[in-house]
Motif scaffolding. Sequence first.
Motif, PDB file in Angstrom:
ATOM      1  N   ILE A 507      10.969  20.478 -24.426  1.00  0.00           N
ATOM      2  CA  ILE A 507      12.027  19.872 -25.252  1.00  0.00           C
ATOM      3  C   ILE A 507      13.223  20.816 -25.360  1.00  0.00           C
ATOM      4  CG2 ILE A 507      12.591  19.156 -27.613  1.00  0.00           C
ATOM      5  CD1 ILE A 507       9.660  18.176 -27.817  1.00  0.00           C
ATOM      6  N   ILE A 508      12.938  22.093 -25.590  1.00  0.00           N
ATOM      7  CA  ILE A 508      14.026  23.080 -25.743  1.00  0.00           C
ATOM      8  C   ILE A 508      14.812  23.214 -24.444  1.00  0.00           C
ATOM      9  CG2 ILE A 508      14.518  25.519 -26.173  1.00  0.00           C
ATOM     10  CD1 ILE A 508      12.014  25.510 -28.003  1.00  0.00           C
ATOM     11  N   THR A 509      14.114  23.333 -23.311  1.00  0.00           N
ATOM     12  CA  THR A 509      14.819  23.474 -22.028  1.00  0.00           C
ATOM     13  C   THR A 509      15.577  22.196 -21.680  1.00  0.00           C
ATOM     14  OG1 THR A 509      12.787  22.821 -20.856  1.00  0.00           O
ATOM     15  CG2 THR A 509      13.203  25.183 -21.128  1.00  0.00           C
ATOM     16  N   THR A 510      15.039  21.044 -22.101  1.00  0.00           N
ATOM     17  CA  THR A 510      15.735  19.776 -21.837  1.00  0.00           C
ATOM     18  C   THR A 510      17.067  19.721 -22.554  1.00  0.00           C
ATOM     19  OG1 THR A 510      13.688  18.559 -21.436  1.00  0.00           O
ATOM     20  CG2 THR A 510      15.585  17.276 -22.151  1.00  0.00           C
ATOM     21  N   VAL A 511      17.070  20.077 -23.833  1.00  0.00           N
ATOM     22  CA  VAL A 511      18.319  20.071 -24.596  1.00  0.00           C
ATOM     23  C   VAL A 511      19.317  21.072 -24.010  1.00  0.00           C
ATOM     24  CG1 VAL A 511      19.328  20.539 -26.864  1.00  0.00           C
ATOM     25  CG2 VAL A 511      17.185  19.275 -26.706  1.00  0.00           C
ATOM     26  N   PHE A 512      18.813  22.234 -23.581  1.00  0.00           N
ATOM     27  CA  PHE A 512      19.695  23.249 -23.009  1.00  0.00           C
ATOM     28  C   PHE A 512      20.348  22.750 -21.724  1.00  0.00           C
ATOM     29  CE2 PHE A 512      20.153  26.581 -19.784  1.00  0.00           C
ATOM     30  CZ  PHE A 512      21.118  27.381 -20.386  1.00  0.00           C
ATOM     31  N   THR A 513      19.532  22.212 -20.816  1.00  0.00           N
ATOM     32  CA  THR A 513      20.100  21.775 -19.536  1.00  0.00           C
ATOM     33  C   THR A 513      21.038  20.589 -19.708  1.00  0.00           C
ATOM     34  OG1 THR A 513      18.090  20.461 -19.156  1.00  0.00           O
ATOM     35  CG2 THR A 513      18.189  22.641 -18.140  1.00  0.00           C
ATOM     36  N   ALA A 514      20.723  19.699 -20.657  1.00  0.00           N
ATOM     37  CA  ALA A 514      21.567  18.521 -20.847  1.00  0.00           C
ATOM     38  C   ALA A 514      22.956  18.899 -21.342  1.00  0.00           C
ATOM     39  CB  ALA A 514      20.898  17.555 -21.819  1.00  0.00           C
ATOM     40  N   PHE A 515      23.051  19.875 -22.224  1.00  0.00           N
ATOM     41  CA  PHE A 515      24.339  20.173 -22.852  1.00  0.00           C
ATOM     42  C   PHE A 515      25.008  21.434 -22.335  1.00  0.00           C
ATOM     43  CE2 PHE A 515      22.917  17.008 -25.757  1.00  0.00           C
ATOM     44  CZ  PHE A 515      24.097  16.333 -26.025  1.00  0.00           C
ATOM     45  N   THR A 516      24.426  22.046 -21.323  1.00  0.00           N
ATOM     46  CA  THR A 516      25.123  23.164 -20.685  1.00  0.00           C
ATOM     47  C   THR A 516      25.258  22.894 -19.189  1.00  0.00           C
ATOM     48  OG1 THR A 516      23.025  24.356 -20.477  1.00  0.00           O
ATOM     49  CG2 THR A 516      24.390  24.855 -22.396  1.00  0.00           C
ATOM     50  N   LEU A 517      24.104  22.843 -18.500  1.00  0.00           N
ATOM     51  CA  LEU A 517      24.155  22.726 -17.046  1.00  0.00           C
ATOM     52  C   LEU A 517      24.687  21.364 -16.599  1.00  0.00           C
ATOM     53  CD1 LEU A 517      23.491  24.183 -14.410  1.00  0.00           C
ATOM     54  CD2 LEU A 517      21.258  23.088 -14.461  1.00  0.00           C
ATOM     55  N   THR A 518      24.126  20.273 -17.170  1.00  0.00           N
ATOM     56  CA  THR A 518      24.612  18.942 -16.782  1.00  0.00           C
ATOM     57  C   THR A 518      26.096  18.798 -17.086  1.00  0.00           C
ATOM     58  OG1 THR A 518      22.423  17.985 -17.201  1.00  0.00           O
ATOM     59  CG2 THR A 518      24.284  16.466 -17.124  1.00  0.00           C
ATOM     60  N   ARG A 519      26.500  19.245 -18.244  1.00  0.00           N
ATOM     61  CA  ARG A 519      27.911  19.127 -18.636  1.00  0.00           C
ATOM     62  C   ARG A 519      28.798  19.966 -17.721  1.00  0.00           C
ATOM     63  NH1 ARG A 519      30.707  21.351 -23.179  1.00  0.00           N
ATOM     64  NH2 ARG A 519      28.798  22.411 -23.789  1.00  0.00           N
ATOM     65  N   TRP A 520      28.322  21.171 -17.343  1.00  0.00           N
ATOM     66  CA  TRP A 520      29.116  22.038 -16.454  1.00  0.00           C
ATOM     67  C   TRP A 520      29.246  21.391 -15.070  1.00  0.00           C
ATOM     68  CZ3 TRP A 520      29.105  24.440 -11.815  1.00  0.00           C
ATOM     69  CH2 TRP A 520      30.015  25.470 -11.625  1.00  0.00           C
ATOM     70  N   LEU A 521      28.136  20.839 -14.570  1.00  0.00           N
ATOM     71  CA  LEU A 521      28.180  20.202 -13.246  1.00  0.00           C
ATOM     72  C   LEU A 521      29.104  18.986 -13.239  1.00  0.00           C
ATOM     73  CD1 LEU A 521      24.378  20.429 -12.321  1.00  0.00           C
ATOM     74  CD2 LEU A 521      26.252  21.727 -11.278  1.00  0.00           C
ATOM     75  N   VAL A 522      29.042  18.179 -14.303  1.00  0.00           N
ATOM     76  CA  VAL A 522      29.926  17.015 -14.388  1.00  0.00           C
ATOM     77  C   VAL A 522      31.382  17.463 -14.496  1.00  0.00           C
ATOM     78  CG1 VAL A 522      30.584  15.041 -15.822  1.00  0.00           C
ATOM     79  CG2 VAL A 522      28.163  15.506 -15.384  1.00  0.00           C
ATOM     80  N   ALA A 523      31.636  18.514 -15.299  1.00  0.00           N
ATOM     81  CA  ALA A 523      33.005  19.033 -15.436  1.00  0.00           C
ATOM     82  C   ALA A 523      33.528  19.555 -14.098  1.00  0.00           C
ATOM     83  CB  ALA A 523      33.041  20.137 -16.490  1.00  0.00           C
ATOM     84  N   ALA A 524      32.658  20.249 -13.344  1.00  0.00           N
ATOM     85  CA  ALA A 524      33.065  20.754 -12.039  1.00  0.00           C
ATOM     86  C   ALA A 524      33.370  19.606 -11.080  1.00  0.00           C
ATOM     87  CB  ALA A 524      31.958  21.647 -11.461  1.00  0.00           C
ATOM     88  N   TRP A 525      32.590  18.550 -11.144  1.00  0.00           N
ATOM     89  CA  TRP A 525      32.835  17.365 -10.310  1.00  0.00           C
ATOM     90  C   TRP A 525      34.163  16.705 -10.682  1.00  0.00           C
ATOM     91  CZ3 TRP A 525      32.230  12.132 -12.275  1.00  0.00           C
ATOM     92  CH2 TRP A 525      32.451  11.146 -11.303  1.00  0.00           C
TER      93      TRP A 525
END
Length: 865
Positions: A507-525
């Motif tokens: 759960i903790i890693t899911t929240v982290f990836t959703a609001f950091t990594l996913t957001r960064w990848l979408v922003a880069a796109w």
Amino acid sequence: MLYFSRWKTILIWLTVLVGIVYAAPNVLPRNVTDSLPEFWPTKSVTLGLDLQGGSYILLEVDRASLVKERLQAVQDETRQLLRKERIGYSAITANDRSVTVRLRDPSQADAARTALQPLTQPISSGLMSGGSVSEVELAAPQPGVIAVNLSDQGIDYRVSAAVTQSIEVVRKRVDELGTTEPVIQRQGDDRIMVQVPGLGDPQRLKELLNQTAKLTFQLVDQSANAEQVAKGSRAPAGSELLYTNDSTPQPVLVKNQVMVSGENLTDAQPGFDQQTNEPVVNIRFDSQGAQRFGRVTQANVGKPFAIVLDNKVLSAPVIRTAILGGQAQISGSFTVQSANDLAVLLRAGALPATLDIIEERTVGPGLGADSIAAGEIAGVIGAVAVVVFMLAAYGFLGVIANIALAVNVVLLFAILTAIGSTLTLPGIAGIVLTMGMAVDSNVLIYERIRDERRQGRSVVQAIDIGFRKALATILDANITTLIAAVVLFFLGSGPVRGFAVTLAIGIITTVFTAFTLTRWLVAAWVRGRRPRELPKGWLRLVPEVTRIPFMKVRLKIFGLSMALCVASLASLFAIGPNFGIDFTGGTLIEVQAKQGQADIGDIRTRLGEAGIADPQVQEFGTDREALIRIGSAGDVSDASQQALVDKASGAIAADYDIRRTEVVGPTVSGELAWAAILGVLASLFAILIYVWLRFEWQFAVGAIIATINDVILTLGFLVVTQLDVSLSTVAAILTIVGYSLNDTVVIYDRVRENLRRFKKMPLGQLLDLSDNEMLSRTTMTSATTVLALAALFIFGGEVIRSFVASMLFGVVIGTFSSIFVAAPILIFFKLRPTDAAAAAKAAEAAEKEEAENPTERGTINPGRA
């Protein structure tokens, strides 16, 4: 929300890199990890017993025997103190927890109490507690009678001290087996948990741990015939009747006085007798023991001398000559193995009290390897199914979600490795479930982005607002599941706690990836492509816009749900669940035929001939495997239950391999049942408080009613299917609680938002709108979770099939209840304010909140996205 400073970018990717470094040893070959530099992490996740084989044993200090021994010591001290002061007594008897002294002269009562005062001196209870304990209390129940009573505090102190000392003795004995990384821990006030991974001979471990190994040397009483005493004659005062440990035990009359004890031993080694070449144990005493042994043998030449181990006479040789060198030899009906084991026991020292095995779980290495293979297959298939599904549903955004999912699993393994967690089969189920639920956060974000895009916002605005609005929903949804996992960890045991740890970290890693990594990848796109439209997938489970009138049929479906709940409760009491040995106590043995198919009838016949009453034998997994259940009657003790394992294993060992054994005594089963009930109730209460604080009381009550509905229907499903109800099933029910609340909270979050947006809309219409807006997200999340669980159900192996089946049913029923139970309850409790003043107040609050959060109407510079 889409702007990342340089240091944030560096921090995100540094976290990912560290995760890869820590998780890598789990997949790299051993020769590669051994060649890495010393500063490089080389640890991998520790595999649980169900994955690599081994034994789990729960030992409990036998309080009754400890009290009996302590009472004997107090009786001896009482006798010595009274004799020292020349105070006459007619009788000293020990009964229950008291030593009763009858004085010849009642006028000496005060003098006797004064003489016995040293017994009542407080004893230190340890540096950590910083206090003292009065172990003995004096009382005068009648004139001329003094009662020396053991206090509750004193007994508790002795039990605690026995556990502390026993842990060290047990550790020495286990270390003698040459095993790697055994886990020996204290559990509660009077228990010791022993976990030995990779052990090839669990029976030998049990034999080593189940013996007190109290060695004494006592004179044989030749004043009476032992055979006559065994037939009923009275034993002489100061003597007791013991038996030899031969295949046909022989009676031996032994004097109670211990001449030399095993406490004076310094070494014990197996060897062979030079004359007979039989296995023996050579022992050596310390200086005090050597002197005492020399005096005894010198004074009793020509008399038999009994060597007693745990009230069994190993041998009773006649003393031919004085033994003055401090060395002696123990002979008996030894094999090479038994002589070696006795030497191990004597070297490790005697246990201060008897330890009873009250729970045992053993997994053979073959079954462990099969479990790993099944878990890997289920994980790979589940991952592929989820990845393909996300690609088909969201196109390029699905690629980003899959990258985040892969990093999520890497971080999960990295954390498990770093904290030294143990991965069990339910833990693998937790990982697969995490994979299914991890995409929920991305689905929430993506569906929210599509929502904003349909309302006319630009792609950049839709993405930015979608991430911002999804944040609170994702946190609320995951915290409820986290609460269930935390309760499961503190109230669960063994593999169930492993499942809880894996789920919580996921759960903790899911929240982290959703609001950091996913957001960064979408922003880069967005920054690189400057898209004019959102990517589209090829699969859509429901149309983008639906107008299903859920509330029109709410009463019918709500009534159907209540009827099913009543039927489930009725079946629960009329038929009852198929409780496993975790809750009923008993023995479970999984066997595999060495050749050909398992013959159920033959196994049942063999067990019956071995004297085992009413064994249940059924097919399990493949046609080569079978599962044997031996129930525990109410009057069966923990020790008796242990004896059934040996008897059953011996009856079928010639043609079947024992792959797994579980023994749960009635003591533990009762505790596990209460822990399961408390776990479910505690998680529901904790989640109720959280939802109440985050929303309104109507939402909290609605969420709990919907969740109770899910739990009751799941119990009904277990009754109808007669699936095995074990600790893992409780873990499944608690996960269903978290998952159902996850779904309900997501819908409630949209209801709360719509209450602010549409202040005059009738509540029924508003609930229909909210359910329809979240329908796509709900079906997508349920589909991904079902895909992951289906892979686990089909390929994960028979051991966890009932566990996964319960979760599959719970996911489906939880989705149903979120729409047709949780939402209508808000109408019943009149969530919408009815008077004009309340409505005006709600409108004013909504306008104020909207004014404080103007980001929704702003613009985003794509150059900084």
